[in-house]
Design a protein around this motif. Structure first.
Motif, short mmCIF file in Angstrom:
data_model
loop_
_atom_site.label_atom_id
_atom_site.label_comp_id
_atom_site.label_asym_id
_atom_site.label_seq_id
_atom_site.Cartn_x
_atom_site.Cartn_y
_atom_site.Cartn_z
N SER A 35 0.85 -1.18 0.00
CA SER A 35 0.00 0.00 0.00
C SER A 35 0.88 1.23 0.00
O SER A 35 2.08 1.16 0.28
N VAL A 36 0.29 2.37 -0.30
CA VAL A 36 1.08 3.61 -0.45
C VAL A 36 1.10 4.40 0.86
O VAL A 36 0.25 4.22 1.73
N GLY A 37 2.07 5.29 0.96
CA GLY A 37 2.12 6.26 2.05
C GLY A 37 2.23 5.67 3.44
O GLY A 37 1.67 6.20 4.40
N ARG A 38 2.96 4.58 3.60
CA ARG A 38 3.00 3.90 4.91
C ARG A 38 3.65 4.76 6.00
O ARG A 38 3.14 4.85 7.12
N LYS A 39 4.77 5.37 5.69
CA LYS A 39 5.41 6.21 6.71
C LYS A 39 4.57 7.46 6.97
O LYS A 39 4.49 7.95 8.10
N PHE A 40 3.94 7.98 5.94
CA PHE A 40 3.05 9.13 6.06
C PHE A 40 1.90 8.80 7.02
O PHE A 40 1.57 9.58 7.92
N LEU A 41 1.30 7.64 6.86
CA LEU A 41 0.19 7.24 7.73
C LEU A 41 0.68 7.01 9.16
O LEU A 41 -0.01 7.37 10.11
N MET A 42 1.85 6.42 9.31
CA MET A 42 2.39 6.19 10.65
C MET A 42 2.67 7.52 11.36
O MET A 42 2.39 7.68 12.54
N ALA A 43 3.22 8.49 10.61
CA ALA A 43 3.52 9.80 11.20
C ALA A 43 2.25 10.50 11.66
O ALA A 43 2.30 11.33 12.58
N GLY A 44 1.12 10.19 11.03
CA GLY A 44 -0.12 10.86 11.39
C GLY A 44 -0.92 10.18 12.47
O GLY A 44 -2.01 10.65 12.83
N LYS A 45 -0.41 9.11 13.04
CA LYS A 45 -1.18 8.38 14.05
C LYS A 45 -1.45 9.21 15.30
O LYS A 45 -2.50 9.07 15.92
N SER A 46 -0.51 10.02 15.67
CA SER A 46 -0.70 10.85 16.87
C SER A 46 -1.08 12.28 16.51
O SER A 46 -0.99 13.17 17.35
N GLY A 47 -1.51 12.51 15.29
CA GLY A 47 -1.88 13.85 14.84
C GLY A 47 -0.94 14.30 13.74
O GLY A 47 0.25 14.54 13.99
N LEU A 48 -1.45 14.42 12.52
CA LEU A 48 -0.59 14.72 11.37
C LEU A 48 -0.19 16.20 11.37
O LEU A 48 -1.01 17.07 11.12
N ASN A 49 1.08 16.45 11.65
CA ASN A 49 1.61 17.81 11.66
C ASN A 49 2.17 18.11 10.26
O ASN A 49 3.24 17.66 9.90
#
Length: 379
Positions: A35-49
């Motif tokens: 799937s795409v954007g895995r690190k992006f999604l992980m970074a947004g788990k606690s609030g996407l800054n």
């Protein structure tokens, strides 16, 4: 023949794809993961800054590489916020100046973005892992076998060398080096630091130290960090991680809102014979802060709470770092981020040798360089 190829479906790669599609190119995006954007999604788990709402000069000054200046000038905080709103994702600015989507998560933004890319004709293929060059082409491994693509233009957005399980494994380095591309050695960035704790610290593992001031290399940062079994980590530590990585010492002020004279006066009014731990608690220190004083300065005058030296045992491993320094050097690319040694191939995102703190700078930097490379490649 593929018209425009983007390898890597993180923020930088998808932004490059968007610019290529906007210029009328037929775009194929290849992603090694399922799937795409895995690190992006992980970074947004606690609030996407997504960025930091501050002036252009101050914002650009937080990057260690001035060559990103023109890219950030064209796609900085104001442009990031407008771009998010253009995807139907309202944003707001927190008290610290950090900017978040109203939904706080990365997934709604990513879904809206992928829908727009699909409507623009961008094709995304997952489980296509780049396996290096094959003459003038690029070789891919996928579940059904291997294939060589010979695109008119390629943008590499393969990430750095941290969070390998999410796709940033730096496997691309030897393939570019073989083609004559200079790649600076990797260093962890925005990472925690190991500490050789005594057994008495186990009772406070996982507890945050709030409101401390951190003094490193002549500068002062306010921030929160966590005492973990592995050492010290969290935003306050990440803010000074570059200087600590280079060998600077760390000193903590655990009572930054109280002057040294007042701390001494309060201690002087306490009864003689009380234990040091009890006196520290009476000063108002949380148990985790008391434990730090007893760990690093047991037997010292208790006024050490204003200047507590911390013994670190070096940075945590590269793959645990939020981001990295190192990568494709400035001299290896043109102003348009095209590889001088491999014409027709552009690079962006964390593949490039730049470093920035957390707080929206990393994500904005990836978007800005992806946009820049995509526009140059489209030309």
């Amino acid at each position: 023949m593929v018209d425009a190829l983007v390898i890597g479906a993180g923020p930088a790669g998808l932004m490059a794809a968007e610019e290529l599609a906007r210029a009328g190119r037929r775009v194929l995006v290849c992603e090694a993961k399922a799937s795409v954007g895995r690190k992006f999604l992980m970074a947004g788990k606690s609030g996407l800054n997504v960025t930091k709402d501050e002036g252009a000069a101050a914002f650009a000054g937080r990057y260690d590489s001035d060559w990103l200046g023109p890219m950030l000038a064209e796609f900085g905080p104001a442009e990031v916020m407008a771009w998010c709103r253009g995807l139907g994702q309202e944003v707001f600015t927190g008290s610290s100046g950090r900017v978040f989507p109203a939904a706080m998560k990365a997934s709604p933004l990513l879904r809206a973005w992928l829908a727009r890319l699909g409507a623009a004709g961008v094709e995304v293929r997952t489980r296509w892992r780049w396996a290096g060059f094959a003459g003038a082409g690029l070789r891919f491994k996928m579940p059904e076998g291997e294939r060589v693509l010979t695109p008119a233009v390629t943008v590499l957005a393969l990430g750095g060398a941290s969070w390998a399980r999410l796709g940033s494994d730096a496997a691309w380095v030897p393939w570019l080096v073989e083609r004559g591309v200079e790649v600076a050695a990797w260093k962890p960035a925005n990472m925690g630091f190991a500490v050789d704790w005594s057994a008495q610290m186990a009772r406070v593992f996982g507890q945050p130290v709030k409101g401390a001031a951190l003094y490193v290399a002549g500068r002062r940062e306010r921030g929160e960090f966590v005492v973990s079994a592995r050492g010290l980590e969290g935003g306050g530590i990440y803010a000074v991680s570059r200087e600590l990585r280079e060998g600077a010492g760390l000193v903590l002020d655990l009572m930054p809102d109280v002057g040294a004279a007042e701390v001494a006066a309060r201690l002087g009014r306490m009864r003689a014979g009380e234990t040091a731990a009890n006196r520290l608690r009476k000063l108002g220190l949380a148990p985790v802060a008391v434990a730090l004083v007893m760990e690093f300065a047991k037997g010292a005058p208790l006024t050490v709470v204003k200047a507590l030296p911390v013994r670190l045992a070096g940075p945590r491993p590269l793959d645990e770092a939020i981001s990295v320094a190192g990568g494709v050097t400035r001299g290896a690319v043109t102003e348009g981020l095209e590889l001088r040694a491999v014409p027709g191939v552009f690079v962006c995102g964390e593949m490039l040798d730049w470093e920035a703190p957390t707080g929206g700078y990393l994500l904005t930097g990836c978007w800005a360089t992806g946009r820049w490379a995509g526009r140059a490649a489209a030309g």
